[in-house]
Design a protein around this motif. Sequence first.
Motif, PDB file in Angstrom:
ATOM      1  N   PHE A 129      32.061  31.816  44.399  1.00 51.63           N
ATOM      2  CA  PHE A 129      30.903  30.997  44.035  1.00 51.63           C
ATOM      3  C   PHE A 129      31.227  30.179  42.798  1.00 51.63           C
ATOM      4  O   PHE A 129      31.739  30.706  41.799  1.00 51.63           O
ATOM      5  N   GLU A 130      30.908  28.886  42.884  1.00 55.36           N
ATOM      6  CA  GLU A 130      30.971  28.006  41.723  1.00 55.36           C
ATOM      7  C   GLU A 130      29.536  27.713  41.316  1.00 55.36           C
ATOM      8  O   GLU A 130      28.775  27.102  42.059  1.00 55.36           O
ATOM      9  N   SER A 131      29.148  28.186  40.128  1.00 55.18           N
ATOM     10  CA  SER A 131      27.770  28.027  39.665  1.00 55.18           C
ATOM     11  C   SER A 131      27.764  27.410  38.281  1.00 55.18           C
ATOM     12  O   SER A 131      28.805  27.225  37.645  1.00 55.18           O
ATOM     13  N   ALA A 132      26.536  27.096  37.800  1.00 51.14           N
ATOM     14  CA  ALA A 132      26.401  26.462  36.490  1.00 51.14           C
ATOM     15  C   ALA A 132      26.748  27.417  35.349  1.00 51.14           C
ATOM     16  O   ALA A 132      27.199  26.986  34.299  1.00 51.14           O
ATOM     17  N   ALA A 133      26.538  28.711  35.554  1.00 46.47           N
ATOM     18  CA  ALA A 133      26.777  29.669  34.476  1.00 46.47           C
ATOM     19  C   ALA A 133      27.999  30.540  34.714  1.00 46.47           C
ATOM     20  O   ALA A 133      28.411  31.271  33.812  1.00 46.47           O
ATOM     21  N   GLN A 134      28.586  30.521  35.923  1.00 45.82           N
ATOM     22  CA  GLN A 134      29.766  31.316  36.236  1.00 45.82           C
ATOM     23  C   GLN A 134      29.541  32.802  35.941  1.00 45.82           C
ATOM     24  O   GLN A 134      30.235  33.421  35.144  1.00 45.82           O
ATOM     25  N   GLU A 135      28.501  33.374  36.576  1.00 43.33           N
ATOM     26  CA  GLU A 135      28.257  34.806  36.393  1.00 43.33           C
ATOM     27  C   GLU A 135      29.447  35.597  36.923  1.00 43.33           C
ATOM     28  O   GLU A 135      29.910  35.376  38.028  1.00 43.33           O
ATOM     29  N   GLN A 136      29.933  36.524  36.085  1.00 39.33           N
ATOM     30  CA  GLN A 136      31.115  37.291  36.466  1.00 39.33           C
ATOM     31  C   GLN A 136      30.823  38.242  37.625  1.00 39.33           C
ATOM     32  O   GLN A 136      31.682  38.528  38.438  1.00 39.33           O
ATOM     33  N   GLY A 137      29.589  38.767  37.706  1.00 38.88           N
ATOM     34  CA  GLY A 137      29.268  39.701  38.768  1.00 38.88           C
ATOM     35  C   GLY A 137      29.201  39.066  40.139  1.00 38.88           C
ATOM     36  O   GLY A 137      29.309  39.766  41.148  1.00 38.88           O
ATOM     37  N   LEU A 138      29.012  37.752  40.193  1.00 43.82           N
ATOM     38  CA  LEU A 138      28.922  37.044  41.473  1.00 43.82           C
ATOM     39  C   LEU A 138      30.006  35.976  41.598  1.00 43.82           C
ATOM     40  O   LEU A 138      29.879  35.085  42.428  1.00 43.82           O
ATOM     41  N   ARG A 139      31.011  36.057  40.798  1.00 42.88           N
ATOM     42  CA  ARG A 139      32.080  35.051  40.880  1.00 42.88           C
ATOM     43  C   ARG A 139      32.832  35.164  42.193  1.00 42.88           C
ATOM     44  O   ARG A 139      33.151  34.155  42.823  1.00 42.88           O
ATOM     45  N   GLU A 140      33.090  36.407  42.617  1.00 41.47           N
ATOM     46  CA  GLU A 140      33.844  36.614  43.852  1.00 41.47           C
ATOM     47  C   GLU A 140      33.255  37.808  44.602  1.00 41.47           C
ATOM     48  O   GLU A 140      33.073  38.883  44.018  1.00 41.47           O
ATOM     49  N   ILE A 141      32.954  37.599  45.878  1.00 35.73           N
ATOM     50  CA  ILE A 141      32.467  38.652  46.765  1.00 35.73           C
ATOM     51  C   ILE A 141      33.548  38.880  47.815  1.00 35.73           C
ATOM     52  O   ILE A 141      33.822  37.990  48.630  1.00 35.73           O
ATOM     53  N   ARG A 142      34.159  40.061  47.805  1.00 36.48           N
ATOM     54  CA  ARG A 142      35.298  40.335  48.660  1.00 36.48           C
ATOM     55  C   ARG A 142      34.871  41.119  49.900  1.00 36.48           C
ATOM     56  O   ARG A 142      33.876  41.823  49.902  1.00 36.48           O
ATOM     57  N   TYR A 143      35.678  40.956  50.929  1.00 34.76           N
ATOM     58  CA  TYR A 143      35.524  41.675  52.204  1.00 34.76           C
ATOM     59  C   TYR A 143      34.132  41.431  52.818  1.00 34.76           C
ATOM     60  O   TYR A 143      33.348  42.355  53.046  1.00 34.76           O
ATOM     61  N   VAL A 144      33.855  40.173  53.064  1.00 31.35           N
ATOM     62  CA  VAL A 144      32.598  39.773  53.709  1.00 31.35           C
ATOM     63  C   VAL A 144      32.871  39.587  55.195  1.00 31.35           C
ATOM     64  O   VAL A 144      33.732  38.780  55.580  1.00 31.35           O
ATOM     65  N   GLY A 145      32.149  40.330  56.011  1.00 36.42           N
ATOM     66  CA  GLY A 145      32.307  40.172  57.447  1.00 36.42           C
ATOM     67  C   GLY A 145      31.650  38.892  57.943  1.00 36.42           C
ATOM     68  O   GLY A 145      30.612  38.466  57.427  1.00 36.42           O
ATOM     69  N   ASP A 146      32.263  38.254  58.951  1.00 31.34           N
ATOM     70  CA  ASP A 146      31.787  36.985  59.499  1.00 31.34           C
ATOM     71  C   ASP A 146      31.558  35.964  58.365  1.00 31.34           C
ATOM     72  O   ASP A 146      30.435  35.525  58.115  1.00 31.34           O
ATOM     73  N   PRO A 147      32.594  35.592  57.648  1.00 34.38           N
ATOM     74  CA  PRO A 147      32.405  34.711  56.485  1.00 34.38           C
ATOM     75  C   PRO A 147      31.858  33.332  56.847  1.00 34.38           C
ATOM     76  O   PRO A 147      31.077  32.760  56.088  1.00 34.38           O
ATOM     77  N   ASP A 148      32.255  32.804  57.990  1.00 33.24           N
ATOM     78  CA  ASP A 148      31.748  31.478  58.379  1.00 33.24           C
ATOM     79  C   ASP A 148      30.247  31.517  58.632  1.00 33.24           C
ATOM     80  O   ASP A 148      29.496  30.637  58.184  1.00 33.24           O
TER      81      ASP A 148
END
Length: 269
Positions: A129-148
């Motif tokens: 995620f690219e956001s205005a505040a760059q929250e570290q907890g939501l910067r990267e979400i790994r192993y997401v099923g059906d990403p598209d």
Amino acid sequence: MSFLDPRIDKHLIADQGEVVIDEVHKHWAAVVGASLELFGGVILMLLVFVVPAAAWWVPVVLGGAVILHAAWRILERRTDVFVITNMRVFRVHGILAQSIATMPLARILDISVHKPVIGRILGYGHFVFESAAQEQGLREIRYVGDPDGRGSTIQRVIQQAGLRGFAGHHQGMPRPLVTREEQPAHPAPPAPPLPPQPDAGWASTARLGRHASASDEEAESGGVGWDWLAVAQRREQRRLAHLRAEPEPEGPAPFDPDRTSTAPIDLTR
């Protein structure tokens, strides 16, 4: 186990109409490593039947430690939940100490989906995620099923939230003022002015003048006797009437020798 349940419902803003659109748990590939580690711990525990009786505690301690660590990793993956609502996205993770990271939809600038080779085979990917505040907890979400599909869901929710805000703005909120930069560069040209209307008195005077001029020309061309003098007198009257802004006399005036400024001329008979 209720202690390990992330309890997503208690984190929703129910009085504002927030509802869950999608609840994303980790793909099963995220626990493959921990499962292999758990299997290795079980193998170590079985070595108790192989080692000497005096050293039975060695495989038990090692195997137990490996099994506990693997179980902790599995529980950590299972309690890590990514939630998409109609107002925001947030992540709840943690076993003993729980952490919550939240990001409103309006602050999401861009979403990148990374799918490694093994992820394309097994059907998972990673969100960045690219956001205005760059929250570290939501910067990267790994192993997401059906990403598209999940990425399309987030984009659709963002668009719907923007349309709802636009509709509410037009229904219940005043319209914003147009700034100087937002004004059109080429404004519409003003309407052309109406042509001036001719004055009725001037038009009637002009018509009378044209009528008298025609009468004068007729008298000059075919008149006899003292008609030419009457014509000269009428022209003088028209000139004076034009200077005084008075209407011209209609029709030829009767000839009066006393009003002329010239003496009679003796004509040869």
